[in-house]
Write an enzyme that holds these catalytic residues in place. Structure first.
Site, PDB file in Angstrom:
ATOM      1  NE  ARG A 279       9.200  -4.476   2.289  1.00 43.80           N
ATOM      2  CZ  ARG A 279      10.157  -4.532   1.383  1.00 43.80           C
ATOM      3  NH1 ARG A 279      11.171  -5.335   1.573  1.00 43.80           N
ATOM      4  NH2 ARG A 279      10.114  -3.781   0.309  1.00 43.80           N
TER       5      ARG A 279
ATOM      6  CG  ASP B 162       9.730   2.573  -6.607  1.00 48.63           C
ATOM      7  OD1 ASP B 162      10.343   3.612  -6.849  1.00 48.63           O
ATOM      8  OD2 ASP B 162      10.154   1.675  -5.850  1.00 48.63           O
TER       9      ASP B 162
ATOM     10  NE  ARG C  51       7.891   1.333  -3.590  1.00 42.97           N
ATOM     11  CZ  ARG C  51       8.353   0.452  -2.726  1.00 42.97           C
ATOM     12  NH1 ARG C  51       8.646   0.834  -1.494  1.00 42.97           N
ATOM     13  NH2 ARG C  51       8.535  -0.812  -3.082  1.00 42.97           N
ATOM     14  N   GLY C  52       3.146   3.129  -5.659  1.00 43.94           N
ATOM     15  CA  GLY C  52       2.643   2.596  -6.916  1.00 43.94           C
ATOM     16  C   GLY C  52       1.141   2.359  -6.932  1.00 43.94           C
TER      17      GLY C  52
ATOM     18  CB  ALA D 153      -0.916  -0.008   1.223  1.00 45.50           C
TER      19      ALA D 153
ATOM     20  CE  LYS E  60       1.480 -10.564  -9.553  1.00 46.81           C
ATOM     21  NZ  LYS E  60       0.750  -9.856  -8.499  1.00 46.81           N
TER      22      LYS E  60
ATOM     23  CE1 TYR F 236       4.766 -10.294 -10.959  1.00 51.37           C
ATOM     24  CE2 TYR F 236       5.092  -9.889 -13.310  1.00 51.37           C
ATOM     25  CZ  TYR F 236       4.515  -9.531 -12.102  1.00 51.37           C
ATOM     26  OH  TYR F 236       3.712  -8.420 -12.035  1.00 51.37           O
TER      27      TYR F 236
ATOM     28  CG  ASN G 153      -1.088  -3.551  -5.123  1.00 51.72           C
ATOM     29  OD1 ASN G 153      -1.128  -3.456  -6.338  1.00 51.72           O
ATOM     30  ND2 ASN G 153      -0.139  -2.953  -4.397  1.00 51.72           N
TER      31      ASN G 153
ATOM     32  CG  ASP H 183       8.818  -8.926   5.093  1.00 50.49           C
ATOM     33  OD1 ASP H 183       8.295  -9.300   4.011  1.00 50.49           O
ATOM     34  OD2 ASP H 183      10.036  -8.991   5.317  1.00 50.49           O
TER      35      ASP H 183
HETATM   36  N1  LIG Z   1       4.049  -1.931 -12.448  1.00 48.14           N
HETATM   37  C1  LIG Z   1       3.749  -2.801 -13.408  1.00 48.14           C
HETATM   38  O1  LIG Z   1       4.166  -2.654 -14.576  1.00 48.14           O
HETATM   39  C2  LIG Z   1       2.867  -3.986 -13.111  1.00 48.14           C
HETATM   40  C3  LIG Z   1       2.372  -4.722 -14.190  1.00 48.14           C
HETATM   41  C4  LIG Z   1       1.578  -5.827 -13.944  1.00 48.14           C
HETATM   42  C5  LIG Z   1       1.259  -6.171 -12.647  1.00 48.14           C
HETATM   43  N2  LIG Z   1       1.741  -5.440 -11.613  1.00 48.14           N
HETATM   44  C6  LIG Z   1       1.391  -5.871 -10.246  1.00 48.14           C
HETATM   45  O2  LIG Z   1       0.859  -4.768  -9.547  1.00 48.14           O
HETATM   46  C7  LIG Z   1       1.139  -4.910  -8.154  1.00 48.14           C
HETATM   47  C8  LIG Z   1       1.738  -3.619  -7.628  1.00 48.14           C
HETATM   48  O3  LIG Z   1       2.897  -3.341  -8.371  1.00 48.14           O
HETATM   49  P1  LIG Z   1       3.608  -1.902  -8.356  1.00 48.14           P
HETATM   50  O4  LIG Z   1       4.253  -1.776  -9.679  1.00 48.14           O
HETATM   51  O5  LIG Z   1       2.667  -0.856  -7.880  1.00 48.14           O
HETATM   52  O6  LIG Z   1       4.752  -2.175  -7.248  1.00 48.14           O
HETATM   53  P2  LIG Z   1       5.672  -1.156  -6.426  1.00 48.14           P
HETATM   54  O7  LIG Z   1       5.532   0.240  -6.902  1.00 48.14           O
HETATM   55  O8  LIG Z   1       7.025  -1.774  -6.386  1.00 48.14           O
HETATM   56  O9  LIG Z   1       5.056  -1.259  -4.964  1.00 48.14           O
HETATM   57  C9  LIG Z   1       5.164  -2.469  -4.289  1.00 48.14           C
HETATM   58  C10 LIG Z   1       4.426  -2.355  -2.980  1.00 48.14           C
HETATM   59  O10 LIG Z   1       4.561  -3.620  -2.310  1.00 48.14           O
HETATM   60  C11 LIG Z   1       5.127  -3.398  -1.029  1.00 48.14           C
HETATM   61  N3  LIG Z   1       5.987  -4.503  -0.673  1.00 48.14           N
HETATM   62  C12 LIG Z   1       7.149  -4.871  -1.275  1.00 48.14           C
HETATM   63  N4  LIG Z   1       7.663  -5.922  -0.636  1.00 48.14           N
HETATM   64  C13 LIG Z   1       6.823  -6.201   0.398  1.00 48.14           C
HETATM   65  C14 LIG Z   1       6.820  -7.171   1.425  1.00 48.14           C
HETATM   66  N5  LIG Z   1       7.797  -8.067   1.547  1.00 48.14           N
HETATM   67  N6  LIG Z   1       5.792  -7.162   2.314  1.00 48.14           N
HETATM   68  C15 LIG Z   1       4.820  -6.254   2.216  1.00 48.14           C
HETATM   69  N7  LIG Z   1       4.759  -5.326   1.250  1.00 48.14           N
HETATM   70  C16 LIG Z   1       5.762  -5.304   0.364  1.00 48.14           C
HETATM   71  C17 LIG Z   1       5.895  -2.092  -1.141  1.00 48.14           C
HETATM   72  O11 LIG Z   1       5.949  -1.429   0.110  1.00 48.14           O
HETATM   73  P3  LIG Z   1       7.162  -1.553   1.148  1.00 48.14           P
HETATM   74  O12 LIG Z   1       8.438  -1.473   0.380  1.00 48.14           O
HETATM   75  O13 LIG Z   1       6.909  -0.392   2.069  1.00 48.14           O
HETATM   76  O14 LIG Z   1       6.963  -2.875   1.828  1.00 48.14           O
HETATM   77  C18 LIG Z   1       5.015  -1.285  -2.093  1.00 48.14           C
HETATM   78  O15 LIG Z   1       3.985  -0.656  -1.377  1.00 48.14           O
HETATM   79  C19 LIG Z   1       2.031  -6.133  -8.024  1.00 48.14           C
HETATM   80  O16 LIG Z   1       1.257  -7.253  -7.652  1.00 48.14           O
HETATM   81  C20 LIG Z   1       2.578  -6.334  -9.417  1.00 48.14           C
HETATM   82  O17 LIG Z   1       2.916  -7.682  -9.687  1.00 48.14           O
HETATM   83  C21 LIG Z   1       2.543  -4.360 -11.809  1.00 48.14           C
END
Ligand SMILES: NC(=O)c1ccc[n+]([C@@H]2O[C@H](COP(=O)([O-])OP(=O)(O)OC[C@H]3O[C@@H](n4cnc5c(N)ncnc54)[C@H](OP(=O)(O)O)[C@@H]3O)[C@@H](O)[C@H]2O)c1
Length: 264
Positions: free
Chosen positions: A39, A189, A17-18, A15, A157, A153, A82, A55
């Site tokens: 985290r 991010d 970022r992103g 929650a 998924k 990955y 998410n 975590d």
């Molecule tokens: N961006 C894309 O192009 C894309 C495309 C397809 C699908 N998705 C999916 O969309 C979702 C969100 O992606 P995003 O791109 O928004 O990711 P992101 O910007 O990297 O954000 C990831 C989030 O997950 C949290 N996180 C990371 N490791 C964690 C852990 N061990 N425990 C708890 N929280 C954790 C991070 O917060 P902390 O670091 O504070 O823990 C952050 O809030 C994911 O499921 C991803 O597979 C993304």
């Protein structure tokens, strides 16, 4: 359209970022009571958001997140799984089946599948006791269009998608809906951070991070809209699926992929 989310309790993972941050903001703007799991905390959350430092690589964390939602707000109406993507310390893309060993596969499944299984295992009984709820699991186009890129990955998924459908079948009669949202390349991010996906691709294409985002990704990934997806576009779909306004939508998958997927 009033999404009728006022006073509903939502748990959102990943929650800070992103996409997750956009989901938190959107649900809070719509009047939901949001429990945000990650985290680290985000400075930009709306005031009333409750943060649970968790975590999700820790098998005990999901139950604690749900317990906190029950303690704060009396239950859970909406669960948004998410958190996912590259496990902590990994950068995408990783290309080629042979690049990943057992430990890589295990941590990929731990983060992208088992944490979701555990969140649902904790939340489903709470939802059943409340008369139902809505689960939205965030997948990826790579679950539906496998390639040499991020093989582990995509497989994790795809399992999330399968499980979501199964749960929608088993618990539909008890008022639980379960759906997936399938983003295409989304500007978060994961792409923009130093050493992130845009830097990795920039190195292999011999171009800048900015050019990767503006041109290389839309061209190489066949994005019909000509641009990467905005996080808010994912959050809006998640909010609709969380809302009773989508009460007849269950077991479904919403692709928000800029036209990446080409099949009918
Ligand atoms: N961006 C894309 O192009 C894309 C495309 C397809 C699908 N998705 C999916 O969309 C979702 C969100 O992606 P995003 O791109 O928004 O990711 P992101 O910007 O990297 O954000 C990831 C989030 O997950 C949290 N996180 C990371 N490791 C964690 C852990 N061990 N425990 C708890 N929280 C954790 C991070 O917060 P902390 O670091 O504070 O823990 C952050 O809030 C994911 O499921 C991803 O597979 C993304």
């Amino acid at each position: 359209m009033d999404l009728q989310l006022s006073g509903r309790v939502a748990v959102v993972t990943g929650a800070s970022r992103g996409i997750g941050l956009a989901v938190v903001r959107t649900l809070a703007e719509e009047g939901a009571l949001v429990v945000a799991a990650s985290r680290t905390a985000a400075a930009q959350w709306p005031d009333k958001v409750v943060h649970v430092a968790a975590d999700l690589m820790d098998p005990e964390a999901p139950a604690r997140v749900v317990e906190r939602a029950v303690a704060e707000f009396g239950g859970v109406d909406i669960l948004v799984n998410n958190a996912g993507g590259p496990p902590p310390g990994v950068e995408f893309p990783r290309v080629g089946f042979m690049t990943c060993g057992d430990a890589d596969w295990q941590e990929m499944f731990e983060f992208n599948l088992f944490s979701v299984v555990r969140m649902m295992r904790a939340a489903v009984p709470v939802m059943v006791a409340r008369g139902g709820g809505s689960i939205v699991n965030v997948s990826t186009v790579q679950a539906k269009q496998p390639s040499a890129m991020n093989v582990d990955y995509g497989a994790a998924k795809a399992a999330v998608r399968n499980m979501t459908k199964a749960v929608s079948q088993e618990y539909g009669a008890q008022g639980i809906r379960a759906n997936t949202v399938t983003p295409g390349p989304t500007l978060s991010d994961v792409w923009t951070r130093k050493g992130g996906a845009a830097d990795v691709l920039g190195a292999s294409y011999g171009t800048s991070k900015e050019d990767v985002i503006a041109r290389v990704v839309p061209e190489a990934q066949g994005l019909i809209t000509g641009r990467m997806v905005d996080v808010q576009e994912i959050a809006d779909a998640v909010a609709l699926l969380g809302s009773p306004r989508s009460g007849s939508t269950t077991g479904a998958d919403f692709a928000i992929d800029a036209g990446f997927l080409k099949e009918m």
